[in-house]
Design an enzyme around this catalytic site. Structure first.
Site, PDB file in Angstrom:
ATOM      1  N   LYS A   1       0.882  -1.164   0.000  1.00  0.00           N
ATOM      2  CA  LYS A   1       0.000   0.000   0.000  1.00  0.00           C
ATOM      3  C   LYS A   1       0.923   1.218   0.000  1.00  0.00           C
ATOM      4  CE  LYS A   1      -4.176   1.478   2.404  1.00  0.00           C
ATOM      5  NZ  LYS A   1      -5.003   1.772   1.240  1.00  0.00           N
TER       6      LYS A   1
HETATM    7  N1  PMP Z   1      -8.159  -2.099  -2.776  1.00  0.00           N
HETATM    8  C1  PMP Z   1      -7.508  -0.932  -2.767  1.00  0.00           C
HETATM    9  C2  PMP Z   1      -6.833  -0.472  -4.008  1.00  0.00           C
HETATM   10  C3  PMP Z   1      -7.481  -0.152  -1.597  1.00  0.00           C
HETATM   11  O1  PMP Z   1      -6.833   1.008  -1.577  1.00  0.00           O
HETATM   12  C4  PMP Z   1      -8.158  -0.602  -0.449  1.00  0.00           C
HETATM   13  C5  PMP Z   1      -8.170   0.245   0.795  1.00  0.00           C
HETATM   14  N2  PMP Z   1      -7.043   0.015   1.602  1.00  0.00           N
HETATM   15  C6  PMP Z   1      -8.817  -1.824  -0.502  1.00  0.00           C
HETATM   16  C7  PMP Z   1      -8.798  -2.559  -1.684  1.00  0.00           C
HETATM   17  C8  PMP Z   1      -9.534  -2.376   0.710  1.00  0.00           C
HETATM   18  O2  PMP Z   1      -8.594  -2.735   1.692  1.00  0.00           O
HETATM   19  P1  PMP Z   1      -8.931  -2.684   3.250  1.00  0.00           P
HETATM   20  O3  PMP Z   1     -10.111  -3.515   3.475  1.00  0.00           O
HETATM   21  O4  PMP Z   1      -7.702  -3.233   3.894  1.00  0.00           O
HETATM   22  O5  PMP Z   1      -9.164  -1.258   3.594  1.00  0.00           O
END
Ligand code: PMP
Length: 308
Positions: free
Chosen positions: A159
Site C-alpha cells: 500500500k
Molecule cells: N483495494 C484498494 C486499491 C485499496 O486502496 C483498499 C483500501 N485500503 C482496498 C482494496 C480495501 O482494503 P482494506 O479492506 O484493507 O481497507
C-alpha cells in the site's frame, strides 16, 4: 471528501499541532510517491473507542515498508501505542486513522536510500466514504478503461503512495462519466478491485471475490467479510471474475476500511439483481457493524480498545 480537522497529529514520536504536521516541498515522497500508508478505522463501542484490526493493518504497513526498503524507526508496539495516544489526545469516539511513512527531505534524485524516513499518524472523524446514502442505497460503478498496474510493475501487496496514481486515473474517469467509483481489470481482463475497495459478487447464494493473485490489494475488510460469510454458513470462493460476472450477479458489493460494506447497485448502467441492496449484503453489513461495535464475542480479538 473534506477533512475535519482535529487538534493533534503524531509525528516522529511526538504529538504536534495539526497545522505543524508538514513535510518540505523537496521531500522525496512528494516527487516520487515514496511513502507507504494505512487506512484504519476506530469504532465507538460500549468500552470507548476501539481500533478495528489494528495489528493486521500495522503488519501490512511494515510489509509495505520492507518492500521499498524503508526502515520504520519504531516497533509495531510503539506504533500501536502512538495510535491509541493520538486518538485519546483528540478525544475521538470514532475516527479514521491514517499512518503514513515517507521518505523525507535531504536528497534529490530517484535513489531514495539516503533520504530520512518520517512517520505520521493522523486521525479525524470520517463518515461513509462513498456518501451517506451509499451504505443503504448502493453505488453505481464503471469498469475502467485503465488497467490495474501489473504486479511486476508495482506490487499490489504494497500500500504505497505512488501506486495510487493508477487508481486516481480510474477514479477520475468514473466520476467524470457520472459514476461513483471505478473497478479496474488486470491485463488479462480479470476483475481486480475498486480504487479503494475490494469487490464481492453473490450468485445463487454463493459469494465470490477475486483472488489476491488477480492483482488486488489483500484487503483487511475483505478478510473480515470472508470470515463472517463463512461463519454465517455461506459458500465463499476466491476465483477470477470477468466483467460479465458483475453484470449477471444477484448482488455485488465493495469492501474496504473506508467504504466498509457498500452495495453496488449498477455496473456499467446495468442494474445488479433488483438494482438495490440485496438480502445477503444486508445480512453481512449487520454482522460486520455488530462486530465493529464489539457486540460479537467471536470477533472480540479484532478490536483494540484505545483506553485499555
Ligand atoms: N483495494 C484498494 C486499491 C485499496 O486502496 C483498499 C483500501 N485500503 C482496498 C482494496 C480495501 O482494503 P482494506 O479492506 O484493507 O481497507
Amino acid at each position: 471528501m473534506p477533512i475535519t480537522e482535529v487538534e493533534k497529529i503524531w509525528k516522529d514520536g511526538e504529538l504536534v499541532d495539526w497545522a505543524d504536521a508538514n513535510v518540505h516541498v523537496l521531500s522525496h515522497a512528494v516527487h516520487y510517491g515514496s511513502g507507504v500508508f494505512e487506512g484504519i478505522r476506530a469504532y465507538e463501542t460500549a468500552r470507548g473507542p476501539a481500533v478495528w484490526h489494528l495489528d493486521e493493518h500495522l503488519k501490512r504497513l511494515f510489509r509495505s515498508a520492507k518492500l521499498y526498503h524503508m526502515e520504520i524507526p519504531y516497533s509495531i508496539e510503539a506504533i500501536t501505542d502512538a495510535t491509541k495516544d493520538v486518538i485519546r489526545a483528540n478525544g475521538l469516539d470514532a475516527c479514521y486513522v491514517r499512518p503514513l511513512v515517507l521518505r523525507g527531505y535531504g536528497e534529490m534524485g530517484v535513489n531514495p536510500l539516503n533520504a530520512p524516513v518520517n512517520v505520521f499518524i493522523a486521525v479525524w472523524p470520517w463518515g461513509a466514504y462513498l456518501g451517506e446514502d451509499a451504505l443503504e442505497q448502493g453505488v453505481r460503478i464503471k469498469i475502467s478503461s485503465w488497467r490495474r498496474n501489473s504486479q511486476n510493475a508495482l506490487p499490489s501487496s504494497a500500500k504505497a503512495s505512488g501506486q495510487y496514481i493508477n487508481g486516481v486515473l480510474a477514479k477520475i474517469e468514473s466520476l467524470k462519466a457520472g459514476y461513483d467509483e471505478a473497478v479496474m481489470l488486470n491485463e488479462q481482463g480479470f476483475i481486480t478491485d475498486g480504487s479503494g475497495e475490494n469487490l464481492f459478487i453473490v450468485r445463487e447464494g454463493r459469494l465470490t471475490t477475486p483472488p489476491i493473485s488477480a492483482g488486488c490489494l489483500d484487503g483487511i475488510t475483505r478478510g473480515s467479510v470472508l470470515a463472517i460469510a463463512r461463519d454465517l454458513g455461506y459458500d465463499v470462493t476466491e476465483e477470477n471474475l470477468v466483467r460479465t460476472d458483475l453484470y449477471n450477479a444477484d448482488e455485488c458489493f465493495f469492501t474496504g476500511t473506508a467504504a466498509e460494506i457498500t452495495p453496488i447497485r449498477e455496473v456499467d448502467d446495468r442494474a445488479v439483481g433488483e438494482g438495490h441492496r440485496g438480502p445477503i449484503t444486508k445480512e453481512l453489513q449487520g454482522a460486520f457493524f455488530a462486530a465493529t461495535k464489539g457486540e460479537t464475542e467471536r470477533y472480540a480479538s479484532w478490536l483494540t480498545y484505545v483506553n485499555d
